[in-house]
Design a protein around this motif. Structure first.
Motif, mmCIF file in Angstrom:
data_model
loop_
_atom_site.group_PDB
_atom_site.id
_atom_site.type_symbol
_atom_site.label_atom_id
_atom_site.label_comp_id
_atom_site.label_asym_id
_atom_site.label_seq_id
_atom_site.Cartn_x
_atom_site.Cartn_y
_atom_site.Cartn_z
ATOM 1 N N ALA A 32 36.979 28.143 41.720
ATOM 2 C CA ALA A 32 36.028 28.696 41.030
ATOM 3 C C ALA A 32 36.315 29.776 40.276
ATOM 4 C CB ALA A 32 34.460 29.209 41.737
ATOM 5 N N GLU A 33 35.856 29.881 39.093
ATOM 6 C CA GLU A 33 36.244 31.290 38.245
ATOM 7 C C GLU A 33 35.043 32.633 38.575
ATOM 8 O OE1 GLU A 33 36.198 32.821 33.430
ATOM 9 O OE2 GLU A 33 36.164 30.828 33.877
ATOM 10 N N PRO A 34 35.619 33.661 39.062
ATOM 11 C CA PRO A 34 34.721 34.629 39.207
ATOM 12 C C PRO A 34 34.446 35.599 38.184
ATOM 13 C CG PRO A 34 36.957 35.509 40.012
ATOM 14 C CD PRO A 34 37.036 33.994 39.367
ATOM 15 N N TYR A 35 33.255 36.277 38.377
ATOM 16 C CA TYR A 35 32.846 37.267 37.466
ATOM 17 C C TYR A 35 32.479 38.735 38.380
ATOM 18 C CZ TYR A 35 30.222 40.273 34.084
ATOM 19 O OH TYR A 35 29.962 41.310 33.370
ATOM 20 N N MET B 282 30.245 55.401 37.777
ATOM 21 C CA MET B 282 29.992 54.099 37.296
ATOM 22 C C MET B 282 30.798 53.857 36.279
ATOM 23 S SD MET B 282 27.147 52.761 38.559
ATOM 24 C CE MET B 282 26.442 51.659 37.206
ATOM 25 N N GLU B 283 31.367 54.786 35.560
ATOM 26 C CA GLU B 283 32.424 54.455 34.532
ATOM 27 C C GLU B 283 33.961 54.075 35.352
ATOM 28 O OE1 GLU B 283 30.708 57.586 34.658
ATOM 29 O OE2 GLU B 283 29.414 57.064 32.857
ATOM 30 N N GLN B 284 34.190 54.601 36.452
ATOM 31 C CA GLN B 284 35.363 54.076 37.358
ATOM 32 C C GLN B 284 34.920 52.705 37.920
ATOM 33 O OE1 GLN B 284 35.264 57.362 39.940
ATOM 34 N NE2 GLN B 284 37.186 58.200 39.563
ATOM 35 N N ALA B 285 33.966 52.392 38.219
ATOM 36 C CA ALA B 285 33.589 51.338 38.899
ATOM 37 C C ALA B 285 33.675 50.127 37.630
ATOM 38 C CB ALA B 285 32.033 51.022 39.471
ATOM 39 N N GLN B 286 33.041 50.512 36.373
ATOM 40 C CA GLN B 286 33.354 49.601 35.380
ATOM 41 C C GLN B 286 34.759 49.229 34.879
ATOM 42 O OE1 GLN B 286 30.574 47.816 33.818
ATOM 43 N NE2 GLN B 286 32.308 46.621 33.234
ATOM 44 N N ALA B 287 35.631 50.294 35.217
ATOM 45 C CA ALA B 287 37.047 50.268 34.770
ATOM 46 C C ALA B 287 37.779 49.155 35.779
ATOM 47 C CB ALA B 287 37.700 51.401 34.761
ATOM 48 N N ASN C 166 38.130 41.169 36.030
ATOM 49 C CA ASN C 166 37.671 40.274 35.204
ATOM 50 C C ASN C 166 39.039 39.713 34.419
ATOM 51 O OD1 ASN C 166 34.944 39.837 36.100
ATOM 52 N ND2 ASN C 166 34.334 41.472 35.020
ATOM 53 N N ALA C 167 39.647 40.740 33.952
ATOM 54 C CA ALA C 167 41.129 40.630 33.102
ATOM 55 C C ALA C 167 42.081 39.953 33.897
ATOM 56 C CB ALA C 167 41.378 41.692 32.250
ATOM 57 N N ASN C 168 42.161 39.984 35.152
ATOM 58 C CA ASN C 168 43.420 39.774 36.030
ATOM 59 C C ASN C 168 43.139 38.735 37.313
ATOM 60 O OD1 ASN C 168 45.471 41.394 34.956
ATOM 61 N ND2 ASN C 168 43.920 42.904 35.076
ATOM 62 N N ILE C 169 42.041 38.342 37.550
ATOM 63 C CA ILE C 169 41.673 37.394 38.634
ATOM 64 C C ILE C 169 41.131 36.181 38.066
ATOM 65 C CG2 ILE C 169 40.636 36.627 40.659
ATOM 66 C CD1 ILE C 169 40.889 39.693 41.521
ATOM 67 N N ASP C 170 42.027 35.142 37.539
ATOM 68 C CA ASP C 170 41.274 34.119 37.001
ATOM 69 C C ASP C 170 40.708 32.971 37.655
ATOM 70 O OD1 ASP C 170 41.594 32.376 34.432
ATOM 71 O OD2 ASP C 170 42.914 30.925 35.861
ATOM 72 N N ARG C 171 41.011 32.580 38.885
ATOM 73 C CA ARG C 171 40.417 31.871 39.780
ATOM 74 C C ARG C 171 40.363 32.402 41.232
ATOM 75 N NH1 ARG C 171 38.862 29.848 35.617
ATOM 76 N NH2 ARG C 171 39.374 27.742 34.724
ATOM 77 N N ILE C 172 39.567 31.830 42.219
ATOM 78 C CA ILE C 172 39.465 31.972 43.476
ATOM 79 C C ILE C 172 39.561 30.619 44.094
ATOM 80 C CG2 ILE C 172 38.175 32.873 45.560
ATOM 81 C CD1 ILE C 172 36.988 35.075 43.711
ATOM 82 N N ALA C 173 40.284 30.379 45.110
ATOM 83 C CA ALA C 173 40.278 29.158 45.907
ATOM 84 C C ALA C 173 39.817 29.104 47.272
ATOM 85 C CB ALA C 173 41.776 28.494 45.892
#
Length: 70
Positions: free
Chosen positions: A6-9, A49-54, A60-67
């Motif tokens: 699956a693709e995570p968010y 919150m800013e650190q959490a968002q970063a 999101n930019a670097n984990i494409d899929r989880i198996a």
């Protein structure tokens, strides 16, 4: 054994006291147990919150899929 993929968010949320955390959801793909369990990532005390968002943006930019093997 079957391989589920699956693709995570990763999204930022906060506890009632304002402490941020990162929640993982399924964007698309298989419904992994990881998502069914409502998995979240607790950040170090004092994180903003800013650190959490970063962090969420990076994930999101670097984990494409989880198996997951089922």
């Amino acid at each position: 054994m079957a391989l589920q993929i699956a693709e995570p968010y990763f999204r930022v949320a906060e506890f009632p006291d304002g402490t941020p955390f990162i929640f993982i959801e399924r964007r698309e793909g298989d419904e992994l147990q990881l998502f069914k369990n409502g998995t979240d990532f607790r950040l170090p005390v004092g994180s903003t919150m800013e650190q959490a968002q970063a962090i969420a943006d990076y994930l999101n930019a670097n984990i494409d899929r989880i198996a997951e093997n089922t």
